[in-house]
Design a protein around this motif. Sequence first.
Motif, mmCIF file in Angstrom:
data_model
loop_
_atom_site.group_PDB
_atom_site.id
_atom_site.type_symbol
_atom_site.label_atom_id
_atom_site.label_comp_id
_atom_site.label_asym_id
_atom_site.label_seq_id
_atom_site.Cartn_x
_atom_site.Cartn_y
_atom_site.Cartn_z
ATOM 1 N N SER A 28 121.497 38.453 -0.867
ATOM 2 C CA SER A 28 120.398 37.746 -0.210
ATOM 3 C C SER A 28 120.710 36.247 -0.221
ATOM 4 C CB SER A 28 119.091 38.020 -0.951
ATOM 5 O OG SER A 28 118.044 37.291 -0.363
ATOM 6 N N GLU A 30 119.696 32.380 1.161
ATOM 7 C CA GLU A 30 118.614 31.565 1.724
ATOM 8 C C GLU A 30 119.038 30.100 1.685
ATOM 9 O OE1 GLU A 30 114.309 32.593 1.215
ATOM 10 O OE2 GLU A 30 114.367 30.723 0.048
ATOM 11 N N ARG A 32 117.549 26.141 2.482
ATOM 12 C CA ARG A 32 116.359 25.300 2.691
ATOM 13 C C ARG A 32 116.772 23.867 3.010
ATOM 14 N NH1 ARG A 32 111.559 27.176 0.960
ATOM 15 N NH2 ARG A 32 111.569 29.188 -0.084
ATOM 16 N N VAL A 37 112.643 26.910 5.100
ATOM 17 C CA VAL A 37 113.738 27.872 5.096
ATOM 18 C C VAL A 37 114.358 27.810 6.493
ATOM 19 C CG1 VAL A 37 114.388 30.292 4.939
ATOM 20 C CG2 VAL A 37 112.670 29.370 3.374
ATOM 21 N N ARG A 40 117.971 32.746 6.509
ATOM 22 C CA ARG A 40 117.823 33.793 5.496
ATOM 23 C C ARG A 40 118.524 35.035 6.017
ATOM 24 N NH1 ARG A 40 112.153 34.306 4.820
ATOM 25 N NH2 ARG A 40 112.226 32.788 3.143
ATOM 26 N N THR A 41 119.353 35.668 5.168
ATOM 27 C CA THR A 41 120.060 36.873 5.609
ATOM 28 C C THR A 41 120.466 37.738 4.428
ATOM 29 O OG1 THR A 41 121.780 37.687 7.104
ATOM 30 C CG2 THR A 41 122.417 35.938 5.577
ATOM 31 N N THR A 42 120.741 38.987 4.721
ATOM 32 C CA THR A 42 121.432 39.899 3.805
ATOM 33 C C THR A 42 122.652 40.471 4.526
ATOM 34 O OG1 THR A 42 119.987 41.724 4.477
ATOM 35 C CG2 THR A 42 119.375 40.520 2.455
ATOM 36 N N LEU A 58 126.757 32.900 7.820
ATOM 37 C CA LEU A 58 125.552 33.652 8.157
ATOM 38 C C LEU A 58 125.496 33.905 9.646
ATOM 39 C CD1 LEU A 58 124.999 32.004 5.476
ATOM 40 C CD2 LEU A 58 122.594 32.178 6.073
ATOM 41 N N ASP A 62 120.261 34.540 12.303
ATOM 42 C CA ASP A 62 119.426 34.475 11.102
ATOM 43 C C ASP A 62 119.025 33.047 10.737
ATOM 44 O OD1 ASP A 62 119.393 37.203 10.933
ATOM 45 O OD2 ASP A 62 120.981 37.328 9.428
ATOM 46 N N CYS A 126 120.513 25.991 -1.523
ATOM 47 C CA CYS A 126 121.098 27.233 -1.023
ATOM 48 C C CYS A 126 121.098 28.210 -2.190
ATOM 49 C CB CYS A 126 122.525 27.023 -0.537
ATOM 50 S SG CYS A 126 122.685 25.867 0.835
ATOM 51 N N THR A 127 120.728 29.460 -1.919
ATOM 52 C CA THR A 127 120.718 30.453 -2.985
ATOM 53 C C THR A 127 121.475 31.702 -2.563
ATOM 54 O OG1 THR A 127 118.614 31.427 -2.274
ATOM 55 C CG2 THR A 127 118.499 29.665 -3.919
#
Length: 162
Positions: A28, A30, A32, A37, A40-42, A58, A62, A126-127
């Motif tokens: 996952s 994300e 910002r 945000v 965001r993606t998987t 990414l 997304d 960023c996560t």
Amino acid sequence: MTPERPGPGQESVWDYPRPPRLEATSASIEIRLGGEVVARTTSALRVLETSHPPTYYLPRSDFADGVLRPVDGASYCEWKGVAAYYDLVTRARSAPRAAWTYPQPSPGFEALLDHVAVMAAAMDECTVDGEVVTSQEGGFYGGWITSHVVGPFKGGPGTRGW
């Protein structure tokens, strides 16, 4: 330079190949910027290259509508081809030339088409799977450092010749 020994669940960037490997990840992700945000993606892709933390790409789809603004200029990667750049823009903040893509990726990297990477240092945060990343040093490379990778990492002072 001595590679760090990876612990359980970790990867050493010194075990990554050259030329780099491209792989899908369901982590996952994300991003910002300006309190929003922006992506965001998987369904990201990771580029894994010797001595570099992973660079995450990414799907363009997304990213939030309107946050990617194409800008002039390009750079060349011996593996991936010619990169085009974007400013990332929100109502509260902009990050000039903080994202890039490969409009015509080189053979072996075709999966990067319609994917965008982001310089973590230019973002608010960023996560990866909820963990805040640290950006690769040096301001040129786009690697994201998490607790799952060990170095040392190329990019800081004195590492150009690695």
